[in-house]
Design an enzyme around this catalytic site. Structure first.
Site, mmCIF file in Angstrom:
data_model
loop_
_atom_site.group_PDB
_atom_site.id
_atom_site.type_symbol
_atom_site.label_atom_id
_atom_site.label_comp_id
_atom_site.label_asym_id
_atom_site.label_seq_id
_atom_site.Cartn_x
_atom_site.Cartn_y
_atom_site.Cartn_z
ATOM 1 N N ASP A 117 -6.134 3.480 -0.042
ATOM 2 C CA ASP A 117 -7.469 2.973 -0.456
ATOM 3 C C ASP A 117 -7.416 3.038 -2.074
ATOM 4 O O ASP A 117 -7.115 3.477 -2.577
ATOM 5 C CB ASP A 117 -8.415 3.829 0.271
ATOM 6 C CG ASP A 117 -9.867 3.198 0.168
ATOM 7 O OD1 ASP A 117 -9.876 1.957 0.042
ATOM 8 O OD2 ASP A 117 -10.832 3.942 0.301
ATOM 9 N N GLY A 118 -8.217 1.688 -2.475
ATOM 10 C CA GLY A 118 -8.679 1.835 -3.843
ATOM 11 C C GLY A 118 -7.895 0.709 -4.714
ATOM 12 O O GLY A 118 -8.087 0.520 -5.683
ATOM 13 N N ARG A 161 -13.024 -9.662 5.466
ATOM 14 C CA ARG A 161 -12.822 -9.872 4.040
ATOM 15 C C ARG A 161 -12.920 -11.369 3.698
ATOM 16 O O ARG A 161 -12.370 -12.188 4.738
ATOM 17 C CB ARG A 161 -11.823 -9.086 3.416
ATOM 18 C CG ARG A 161 -11.977 -7.486 3.593
ATOM 19 C CD ARG A 161 -10.841 -6.843 2.626
ATOM 20 N NE ARG A 161 -11.316 -5.351 2.593
ATOM 21 C CZ ARG A 161 -10.892 -4.642 1.955
ATOM 22 N NH1 ARG A 161 -10.040 -4.859 0.816
ATOM 23 N NH2 ARG A 161 -11.162 -3.387 2.010
ATOM 24 N N GLU A 195 -11.048 -4.120 10.805
ATOM 25 C CA GLU A 195 -12.633 -4.570 10.001
ATOM 26 C C GLU A 195 -11.890 -5.546 8.781
ATOM 27 O O GLU A 195 -12.794 -6.096 8.187
ATOM 28 C CB GLU A 195 -13.162 -3.202 9.456
ATOM 29 C CG GLU A 195 -13.595 -2.642 10.367
ATOM 30 C CD GLU A 195 -12.824 -1.638 11.285
ATOM 31 O OE1 GLU A 195 -11.753 -0.975 10.908
ATOM 32 O OE2 GLU A 195 -13.265 -1.180 12.447
ATOM 33 N N ASN A 196 -10.706 -5.233 8.203
ATOM 34 C CA ASN A 196 -10.263 -6.054 7.115
ATOM 35 C C ASN A 196 -10.511 -7.665 7.254
ATOM 36 O O ASN A 196 -10.559 -8.355 6.502
ATOM 37 C CB ASN A 196 -8.868 -5.594 6.619
ATOM 38 C CG ASN A 196 -8.996 -4.217 5.881
ATOM 39 O OD1 ASN A 196 -7.926 -3.536 5.808
ATOM 40 N ND2 ASN A 196 -10.124 -3.966 5.351
ATOM 41 N N ARG A 239 -5.437 10.485 2.174
ATOM 42 C CA ARG A 239 -6.456 9.149 1.903
ATOM 43 C C ARG A 239 -6.645 9.340 0.268
ATOM 44 O O ARG A 239 -7.101 10.456 -0.242
ATOM 45 C CB ARG A 239 -7.880 9.301 2.414
ATOM 46 C CG ARG A 239 -8.621 8.350 2.037
ATOM 47 C CD ARG A 239 -9.861 7.902 3.041
ATOM 48 N NE ARG A 239 -10.287 6.453 2.708
ATOM 49 C CZ ARG A 239 -10.875 5.966 3.198
ATOM 50 N NH1 ARG A 239 -11.390 6.307 4.507
ATOM 51 N NH2 ARG A 239 -11.503 4.648 2.958
ATOM 52 N N HIS A 274 -3.884 -5.294 -4.881
ATOM 53 C CA HIS A 274 -3.036 -5.218 -3.700
ATOM 54 C C HIS A 274 -1.397 -5.340 -4.044
ATOM 55 O O HIS A 274 -0.586 -4.676 -3.370
ATOM 56 C CB HIS A 274 -3.475 -6.137 -2.599
ATOM 57 C CG HIS A 274 -4.954 -6.167 -1.920
ATOM 58 N ND1 HIS A 274 -5.310 -5.020 -1.665
ATOM 59 C CD2 HIS A 274 -5.927 -7.226 -2.029
ATOM 60 C CE1 HIS A 274 -6.423 -4.953 -1.396
ATOM 61 N NE2 HIS A 274 -6.909 -6.492 -1.369
ATOM 62 N N ARG A 334 -13.276 10.049 4.215
ATOM 63 C CA ARG A 334 -13.345 9.572 5.699
ATOM 64 C C ARG A 334 -12.257 9.431 6.310
ATOM 65 O O ARG A 334 -11.043 9.089 5.640
ATOM 66 C CB ARG A 334 -14.149 8.215 5.603
ATOM 67 C CG ARG A 334 -15.631 8.318 5.167
ATOM 68 C CD ARG A 334 -15.959 6.721 5.188
ATOM 69 N NE ARG A 334 -15.698 5.901 4.443
ATOM 70 C CZ ARG A 334 -16.075 5.710 3.125
ATOM 71 N NH1 ARG A 334 -17.097 6.380 2.752
ATOM 72 N NH2 ARG A 334 -15.581 4.843 2.651
ATOM 73 N N GLY A 389 -8.844 -2.314 -4.718
ATOM 74 C CA GLY A 389 -9.832 -3.130 -5.296
ATOM 75 C C GLY A 389 -10.282 -2.699 -6.572
ATOM 76 O O GLY A 389 -10.574 -3.140 -7.559
ATOM 77 N N ARG A 390 -10.539 -1.316 -6.336
ATOM 78 C CA ARG A 390 -11.220 -0.547 -7.342
ATOM 79 C C ARG A 390 -10.288 -0.413 -8.767
ATOM 80 O O ARG A 390 -10.918 -0.580 -9.793
ATOM 81 C CB ARG A 390 -11.778 0.669 -7.160
ATOM 82 C CG ARG A 390 -13.276 1.029 -6.729
ATOM 83 C CD ARG A 390 -13.411 2.310 -5.840
ATOM 84 N NE ARG A 390 -12.842 2.080 -4.588
ATOM 85 C CZ ARG A 390 -12.674 3.036 -3.810
ATOM 86 N NH1 ARG A 390 -13.040 4.219 -4.166
ATOM 87 N NH2 ARG A 390 -11.960 3.007 -2.608
#
Ligand code: FPP
Length: 249
Positions: A20-21, A71, A67-68, A188, A37, A194, A23-24
């Protein structure tokens, strides 16, 4: 730094990672999410290679969740493109190093070219034995459980299975992950605490490790720190510490 103190004899057999992360990482640098990415793909290459060198037997990577799909189209397209590039670009190395690639998730939703690249890589690397990389693509834990329930229900309907015979082993073997052992360690990145629908059944007894490092920055040292942290823990599987001391493990 205590990296030398890693005990090779007590490595987790199976490491799973929620990457994760991306995008940030990109936003912090004024770059496009897609650039994040792209750099995340480099982390994937580094971590696969390091896991292999250390002797981790199974590495599961959450590359694209169900869920992706929601996007923006250009981000989904870019992620699919990166996956295809990864599969085509790493095949030779997987063969050289004895890496088997498998996937979990609903493969039928993937674009045809990604599905073809995936299936070609799975077929080519099928007999490799040194390490298994499990790519979670169009994956969610609940979706996997639903599809497992359908498989069992079909077998019962066709009288190939007695519902009273269903036990935990049978459930596990009807999940996409099949005979792959459960993760010992779930990592994670990016500070979120989460599980986000990853390997819900399989992580029942996994050790959880959260780090603030964003996935594109997650490299050798970060993996080492996670493994060292894992080795400091006592895994009890619901038993007492005294009971475990009396056992051989
Ligand atoms: C989360 O970052 C990451 C993803 C949605 C996908 C992971 C994909 C890669 C690492 C690249 C390609 C993969 C392979 C296997 C080659 P995010 O976009 O949710 O980050 P954010 O929470 O900061 O927005």
């Amino acid at each position: 730094m205590e990296l030398n103190s890693l005990d090779k004899a007590r490595l987790p057999q199976h490491v799973a990672i929620i990457m994760d992360g991306n995008g940030r990482w990109a936003t912090l640098r004024g770059k496009s999410r897609i650039e994040g990415h792209r750099r995340g793909k480099t982390s994937v290459r580094v971590i696969v290679e390091m896991s292999r060198k250390l002797g981790v037997r199974y590495l599961s990577l959450y590359a694209f969740s169900t869920e992706n799909w929601f996007r923006p189209h250009d981000e989904v397209d870019a992620l699919m493109g990166l996956l295809e590039q990864y599969l085509a670009g790493e095949r030779a190395k997987m063969m050289r190093y004895g890496i088997r690639l498998v996937s979990i998730g609903d493969r039928s939703r993937l674009p045809l070219s990604v599905k073809a690249a995936l299936e070609e890589t799975i077929e080519l690397t099928r007999a490799n034995q040194r390490m298994t990389v499990v790519l979670a693509l169009s994956y969610s834990g609940r979706d996997e459980i639903v599809r497992m329930a359908r498989r069992l229900a079909r077998e019962a309907r066709d009288r190939r299975l007695d519902p009273d015979e269903i036990d935990e082993r049978m459930v596990a073997s009807h999940l996409d992950s099949g005979e792959i052992p459960d993760p010992d360690l779930l990592i994670r990145t990016s500070g979120e605490m989460r599980v986000s629908n990853f390997l819900l059944w399989q992580i029942a007894y996994s050790e959880l490790y959260f780090t603030k490092t964003l996935w594109p920055d997650f490299r050798r040292r970060d993996l080492m720190l996670a493994l060292l942290d894992y080795q400091r823990r006592e895994r009890r599987f619901g038993r007492t510490g005294e009971q475990l001391q009396g056992s051989t493990g």
